[in-house]
Design a protein around this motif. Structure first.
Motif, PDB file in Angstrom:
ATOM      1  N   ARG A 170       0.808  -1.477   0.111  1.00 37.01           N
ATOM      2  CA  ARG A 170       0.668   0.027   0.029  1.00 37.01           C
ATOM      3  C   ARG A 170       0.833   1.094   0.023  1.00 37.01           C
ATOM      4  O   ARG A 170       0.733   2.163  -0.761  1.00 37.01           O
ATOM      5  CB  ARG A 170      -0.631   0.344   1.202  1.00 37.01           C
ATOM      6  N   ASP A 171       1.243   0.950   1.046  1.00 37.76           N
ATOM      7  CA  ASP A 171       3.092   2.573   0.906  1.00 37.76           C
ATOM      8  C   ASP A 171       4.279   2.179  -0.138  1.00 37.76           C
ATOM      9  O   ASP A 171       3.847   3.769  -1.255  1.00 37.76           O
ATOM     10  CB  ASP A 171       3.959   2.387   1.550  1.00 37.76           C
ATOM     11  N   TYR A 172       3.707   1.703  -0.891  1.00 37.00           N
ATOM     12  CA  TYR A 172       4.767   1.793  -2.384  1.00 37.00           C
ATOM     13  C   TYR A 172       3.984   1.681  -3.253  1.00 37.00           C
ATOM     14  O   TYR A 172       4.403   2.983  -4.001  1.00 37.00           O
ATOM     15  CB  TYR A 172       5.366  -0.070  -2.125  1.00 37.00           C
ATOM     16  N   ASN A 173       2.554   1.391  -3.873  1.00 35.77           N
ATOM     17  CA  ASN A 173       1.779   2.280  -4.554  1.00 35.77           C
ATOM     18  C   ASN A 173       1.363   3.616  -4.515  1.00 35.77           C
ATOM     19  O   ASN A 173       1.507   4.059  -5.599  1.00 35.77           O
ATOM     20  CB  ASN A 173       0.458   1.387  -4.509  1.00 35.77           C
ATOM     21  N   ALA A 205       3.788   5.409  -2.699  1.00 39.82           N
ATOM     22  CA  ALA A 205       4.965   6.058  -3.028  1.00 39.82           C
ATOM     23  C   ALA A 205       5.125   6.656  -4.668  1.00 39.82           C
ATOM     24  O   ALA A 205       5.960   7.862  -5.091  1.00 39.82           O
ATOM     25  CB  ALA A 205       5.874   5.630  -2.424  1.00 39.82           C
ATOM     26  N   LEU A 206       4.769   4.835  -5.744  1.00 39.36           N
ATOM     27  CA  LEU A 206       4.889   5.453  -6.983  1.00 39.36           C
ATOM     28  C   LEU A 206       3.834   6.118  -7.575  1.00 39.36           C
ATOM     29  O   LEU A 206       4.241   7.200  -8.685  1.00 39.36           O
ATOM     30  CB  LEU A 206       4.787   4.163  -7.549  1.00 39.36           C
ATOM     31  N   LYS A 207       2.585   6.414  -7.132  1.00 37.26           N
ATOM     32  CA  LYS A 207       1.749   7.456  -7.685  1.00 37.26           C
ATOM     33  C   LYS A 207       2.253   8.624  -7.397  1.00 37.26           C
ATOM     34  O   LYS A 207       2.062   9.742  -8.048  1.00 37.26           O
ATOM     35  CB  LYS A 207       0.238   7.316  -6.466  1.00 37.26           C
ATOM     36  N   ALA A 208       2.736   9.021  -6.367  1.00 40.77           N
ATOM     37  CA  ALA A 208       3.594  10.355  -5.543  1.00 40.77           C
ATOM     38  C   ALA A 208       4.286  10.950  -6.554  1.00 40.77           C
ATOM     39  O   ALA A 208       4.290  11.718  -6.668  1.00 40.77           O
ATOM     40  CB  ALA A 208       3.249  10.064  -4.492  1.00 40.77           C
ATOM     41  N   ARG A 209       5.013  10.090  -7.112  1.00 36.90           N
ATOM     42  CA  ARG A 209       6.275  10.510  -8.213  1.00 36.90           C
ATOM     43  C   ARG A 209       5.388  11.575  -9.466  1.00 36.90           C
ATOM     44  O   ARG A 209       6.032  12.286 -10.014  1.00 36.90           O
ATOM     45  CB  ARG A 209       6.634   8.911  -8.261  1.00 36.90           C
ATOM     46  N   GLY A 210       4.386  10.574  -9.427  1.00 32.31           N
ATOM     47  CA  GLY A 210       3.591  11.537 -10.908  1.00 32.31           C
ATOM     48  C   GLY A 210       2.680  12.696 -10.663  1.00 32.31           C
ATOM     49  O   GLY A 210       2.364  13.260 -11.368  1.00 32.31           O
ATOM     50  N   SER A 211       2.811  12.791  -9.551  1.00 34.52           N
ATOM     51  CA  SER A 211       1.663  13.862  -8.991  1.00 34.52           C
ATOM     52  C   SER A 211       2.385  15.756  -9.451  1.00 34.52           C
ATOM     53  O   SER A 211       3.608  15.786  -9.456  1.00 34.52           O
ATOM     54  CB  SER A 211       2.361  14.218  -7.392  1.00 34.52           C
ATOM     55  N   LEU A 212       1.779  16.591  -9.791  1.00 35.05           N
ATOM     56  CA  LEU A 212       1.633  17.466 -10.356  1.00 35.05           C
ATOM     57  C   LEU A 212       1.340  18.935  -9.481  1.00 35.05           C
ATOM     58  O   LEU A 212      -0.042  18.451  -9.620  1.00 35.05           O
ATOM     59  CB  LEU A 212       1.680  17.838 -11.939  1.00 35.05           C
ATOM     60  N   LEU A 213       1.924  19.776  -9.121  1.00 32.15           N
ATOM     61  CA  LEU A 213       1.040  20.884  -8.391  1.00 32.15           C
ATOM     62  C   LEU A 213       2.097  21.906  -9.101  1.00 32.15           C
ATOM     63  O   LEU A 213       2.693  21.912  -8.854  1.00 32.15           O
ATOM     64  CB  LEU A 213       0.990  20.633  -6.973  1.00 32.15           C
ATOM     65  N   ILE A 214       0.625  22.819  -9.840  1.00 30.37           N
ATOM     66  CA  ILE A 214       1.196  24.364 -10.003  1.00 30.37           C
ATOM     67  C   ILE A 214       0.071  25.651  -9.227  1.00 30.37           C
ATOM     68  O   ILE A 214      -0.980  25.218 -10.132  1.00 30.37           O
ATOM     69  CB  ILE A 214       1.188  24.335 -11.009  1.00 30.37           C
ATOM     70  N   TRP A 215       1.055  25.809  -8.520  1.00 33.74           N
ATOM     71  CA  TRP A 215       0.219  27.247  -7.695  1.00 33.74           C
ATOM     72  C   TRP A 215       0.180  28.159  -8.356  1.00 33.74           C
ATOM     73  O   TRP A 215       1.375  29.265  -8.389  1.00 33.74           O
ATOM     74  CB  TRP A 215       0.718  27.241  -6.123  1.00 33.74           C
TER      75      TRP A 215
END
Length: 125
Positions: free
Chosen positions: A15-18, A20-30
Motif C-alpha cells: 500500500r505504501d509502495y503503490n 509512493a509510486l503514484k506520488a512520483r507522478g503528482s504535479l502541483l502548480i500554484w
C-alpha cells in the motif's frame, strides 16, 4: 575479481509502495490570484506592456520546464489558468519571444510567520 550480488529487497508494504509510486507522478502548480499578471502603467510615451514581467517569466518557466514549443506552452498556460479559475489572458508567442530578450528574472520572497513550503524535485524534470 567478481562483483558482489545486488541486494534483493522484498516489498512487504504494498500500500505504501503503490502510494509512493503514484506520488512520483503528482504535479502541483500554484497560481497566486494576487499575482500582478498585467503590467501597471509606467507613464512613458509609446505603447505600454500588457503583461507584467512576472507573467512572462511564468510562461517561459512552463515552456522550459516541460520542453515545449511556443504555442504548446501557451496552450498549457491557458489550461492552467482555466483550471485555477482565473480569467487572465495569456501572452502570444511573439510577445513571449520578444520579451524574453530583455526580461530580468526575479524570484520574489515574502516574509511569513506561518512557515515555508519547499518543493524538492528529484524526478529529473
Amino acid at each position: 575479481m567478481t562483483q558482489p550480488a545486488p541486494a534483493q529487497y522484498k516489498t512487504t508494504n504494498w500500500r505504501d509502495y503503490n502510494s509512493a509510486l503514484k506520488a512520483r507522478g503528482s504535479l502541483l502548480i500554484w497560481l497566486d490570484p494576487a499575482m500582478q499578471w498585467y503590467a501597471p502603467a509606467c507613464g512613458k510615451p509609446g505603447r505600454q506592456h500588457t503583461f507584467s514581467d512576472a507573467s512572462i517569466q511564468f510562461c517561459l518557466s512552463i515552456k522550459v520546464l516541460f520542453d515545449l514549443a511556443w504555442r504548446q506552452a501557451i496552450g498549457l498556460v491557458e489550461g492552467l489558468i482555466k483550471l485555477a479559475g482565473l480569467d487572465w489572458r495569456v501572452p502570444n508567442y511573439s510577445t513571449l519571444s520578444r520579451r524574453q530578450q530583455t526580461l530580468t528574472v526575479q524570484i520574489p520572497a515574502r516574509r511569513s510567520t506561518a512557515g515555508l513550503h519547499l518543493l524538492i524535485d528529484s524526478t529529473g524534470i
